[in-house]
Write a protein that holds these residues in place. Structure first.
Motif, PDB file in Angstrom:
ATOM      1  N   ALA A   1       0.994  -1.250  -0.008  1.00 47.25           N
ATOM      2  CA  ALA A   1      -0.010  -0.056  -0.203  1.00 47.25           C
ATOM      3  C   ALA A   1       0.928   1.198   0.064  1.00 47.25           C
ATOM      4  N   VAL A   2       0.459   2.199  -0.725  1.00 46.70           N
ATOM      5  CA  VAL A   2       1.447   3.438  -0.986  1.00 46.70           C
ATOM      6  C   VAL A   2       1.617   4.371   0.400  1.00 46.70           C
ATOM      7  N   GLY A   3       2.797   4.335   0.751  1.00 47.81           N
ATOM      8  CA  GLY A   3       3.103   5.038   1.900  1.00 47.81           C
ATOM      9  C   GLY A   3       2.881   4.297   3.217  1.00 47.81           C
ATOM     10  N   ILE A   4       2.630   3.037   3.212  1.00 51.92           N
ATOM     11  CA  ILE A   4       2.608   2.255   4.498  1.00 51.92           C
ATOM     12  C   ILE A   4       3.518   1.105   4.423  1.00 51.92           C
ATOM     13  N   ASP A   5       4.328   0.989   5.464  1.00 48.09           N
ATOM     14  CA  ASP A   5       5.289  -0.102   5.644  1.00 48.09           C
ATOM     15  C   ASP A   5       4.471  -1.166   6.476  1.00 48.09           C
ATOM     16  N   PRO A   6       4.402  -2.428   5.848  1.00 49.02           N
ATOM     17  CA  PRO A   6       3.831  -3.416   6.506  1.00 49.02           C
ATOM     18  C   PRO A   6       4.037  -3.929   7.694  1.00 49.02           C
ATOM     19  N   VAL A   7       5.363  -3.808   7.944  1.00 50.70           N
ATOM     20  CA  VAL A   7       6.062  -4.194   8.998  1.00 50.70           C
ATOM     21  C   VAL A   7       6.079  -3.396  10.175  1.00 50.70           C
ATOM     22  N   ALA A   8       6.278  -2.091   9.890  1.00 50.49           N
ATOM     23  CA  ALA A   8       6.240  -1.070  10.935  1.00 50.49           C
ATOM     24  C   ALA A   8       4.981  -0.566  11.387  1.00 50.49           C
ATOM     25  N   ASP A   9       4.147  -0.317  10.150  1.00 54.82           N
ATOM     26  CA  ASP A   9       2.745   0.272  10.226  1.00 54.82           C
ATOM     27  C   ASP A   9       1.567  -0.648  10.595  1.00 54.82           C
ATOM     28  N   GLY A  10       1.572  -1.775   9.638  1.00 51.39           N
ATOM     29  CA  GLY A  10       0.774  -3.088   9.792  1.00 51.39           C
ATOM     30  C   GLY A  10       0.063  -3.037   8.370  1.00 51.39           C
ATOM     31  N   VAL A  11      -0.961  -3.805   8.178  1.00 50.87           N
ATOM     32  CA  VAL A  11      -1.898  -4.088   6.943  1.00 50.87           C
ATOM     33  C   VAL A  11      -3.143  -3.389   7.095  1.00 50.87           C
ATOM     34  N   CYS A  12      -3.823  -3.072   6.090  1.00 52.65           N
ATOM     35  CA  CYS A  12      -5.269  -2.568   6.078  1.00 52.65           C
ATOM     36  C   CYS A  12      -6.161  -3.646   5.701  1.00 52.65           C
ATOM     37  N   VAL A  13      -7.380  -3.425   6.002  1.00 54.02           N
ATOM     38  CA  VAL A  13      -8.402  -4.232   5.670  1.00 54.02           C
ATOM     39  C   VAL A  13      -8.538  -4.686   4.130  1.00 54.02           C
ATOM     40  N   LEU A  14      -8.378  -3.719   3.284  1.00 51.98           N
ATOM     41  CA  LEU A  14      -8.251  -3.878   1.939  1.00 51.98           C
ATOM     42  C   LEU A  14      -7.176  -4.968   1.426  1.00 51.98           C
ATOM     43  N   GLN A  15      -6.095  -4.679   2.156  1.00 47.31           N
ATOM     44  CA  GLN A  15      -5.071  -5.829   1.718  1.00 47.31           C
ATOM     45  C   GLN A  15      -5.399  -7.124   2.498  1.00 47.31           C
ATOM     46  N   VAL A  16      -5.961  -7.242   3.474  1.00 49.78           N
ATOM     47  CA  VAL A  16      -6.714  -8.465   4.121  1.00 49.78           C
ATOM     48  C   VAL A  16      -7.656  -9.237   3.192  1.00 49.78           C
ATOM     49  N   ALA A  17      -8.508  -8.376   2.596  1.00 48.37           N
ATOM     50  CA  ALA A  17      -9.733  -8.867   1.782  1.00 48.37           C
ATOM     51  C   ALA A  17      -9.085  -9.279   0.616  1.00 48.37           C
ATOM     52  N   ALA A  18      -8.146  -8.820   0.078  1.00 47.88           N
ATOM     53  CA  ALA A  18      -7.426  -9.060  -1.308  1.00 47.88           C
ATOM     54  C   ALA A  18      -6.552 -10.452  -1.265  1.00 47.88           C
ATOM     55  N   LEU A  19      -6.109 -10.848   0.099  1.00 44.67           N
ATOM     56  CA  LEU A  19      -5.323 -11.824   0.604  1.00 44.67           C
ATOM     57  C   LEU A  19      -6.170 -12.912   0.515  1.00 44.67           C
ATOM     58  N   LEU A  20      -7.465 -12.781   1.167  1.00 45.16           N
ATOM     59  CA  LEU A  20      -8.517 -13.749   1.322  1.00 45.16           C
ATOM     60  C   LEU A  20      -9.117 -14.167   0.320  1.00 45.16           C
ATOM     61  N   GLY A  21      -9.446 -13.058  -0.542  1.00 41.68           N
ATOM     62  CA  GLY A  21     -10.454 -13.124  -1.645  1.00 41.68           C
ATOM     63  C   GLY A  21     -11.778 -12.780  -0.948  1.00 41.68           C
ATOM     64  N   VAL A  22     -12.035 -12.167  -0.181  1.00 43.64           N
ATOM     65  CA  VAL A  22     -13.318 -11.645   0.434  1.00 43.64           C
ATOM     66  C   VAL A  22     -13.665 -10.318   0.396  1.00 43.64           C
ATOM     67  N   ASN A  23     -14.845  -9.893   0.858  1.00 51.19           N
ATOM     68  CA  ASN A  23     -15.180  -8.403   0.667  1.00 51.19           C
ATOM     69  C   ASN A  23     -14.719  -7.719   1.827  1.00 51.19           C
ATOM     70  N   GLN A  24     -14.611  -6.422   1.794  1.00 44.31           N
ATOM     71  CA  GLN A  24     -14.107  -5.596   2.735  1.00 44.31           C
ATOM     72  C   GLN A  24     -14.829  -5.655   4.124  1.00 44.31           C
TER      73      GLN A  24
END
Length: 100
Positions: free
Chosen positions: A32-55
């Motif tokens: 995600a632009v401007g977000i470090d997944p290790v330092a900052d975390g992941v957003c729901v949209l990234q989780v949804a994409a990983l799982l193939g589910v809706n937001q």
């Protein structure tokens, strides 16, 4: 830590997949632009994409993991970000070993 709540959160393969993927977020989540997944975390949209589910579904999964203390939550701008809570995960694992 509430073991029953943690076990309930882990009683879903999608939530276990997310928690496992969060061990190495750069490898498992789309950037995600401007977000470090290790330092900052992941957003729901990234989780949804990983799982193939809706937001909405991804948000429900993350709420259960948050309520169980398995992930921590922070906000950066419009994003709600989730990080794996390593201490809590270790406590749950140790409690399972003690209980069983």
């Amino acid at each position: 830590m509430n073991l029953d709540l943690a076990l309930k959160a882990l009683d879903n393969p999608h939530r276990r997949t997310v928690l496992s993927a969060m061990r190495d977020p750069r490898r498992h989540f789309k950037p995600a632009v401007g977000i470090d997944p290790v330092a900052d975390g992941v957003c729901v949209l990234q989780v949804a994409a990983l799982l193939g589910v809706n937001q909405s579904t991804a948000s429900t999964y993350m709420s259960m993991l948050r309520d169980a203390g398995l992930v921590s939550v922070s906000r950066i701008g419009k994003y709600t970000l989730y990080k794996r809570n390593e201490q809590s995960v270790a406590e749950v694992a140790a409690a399972i070993v003690r209980e069983l």
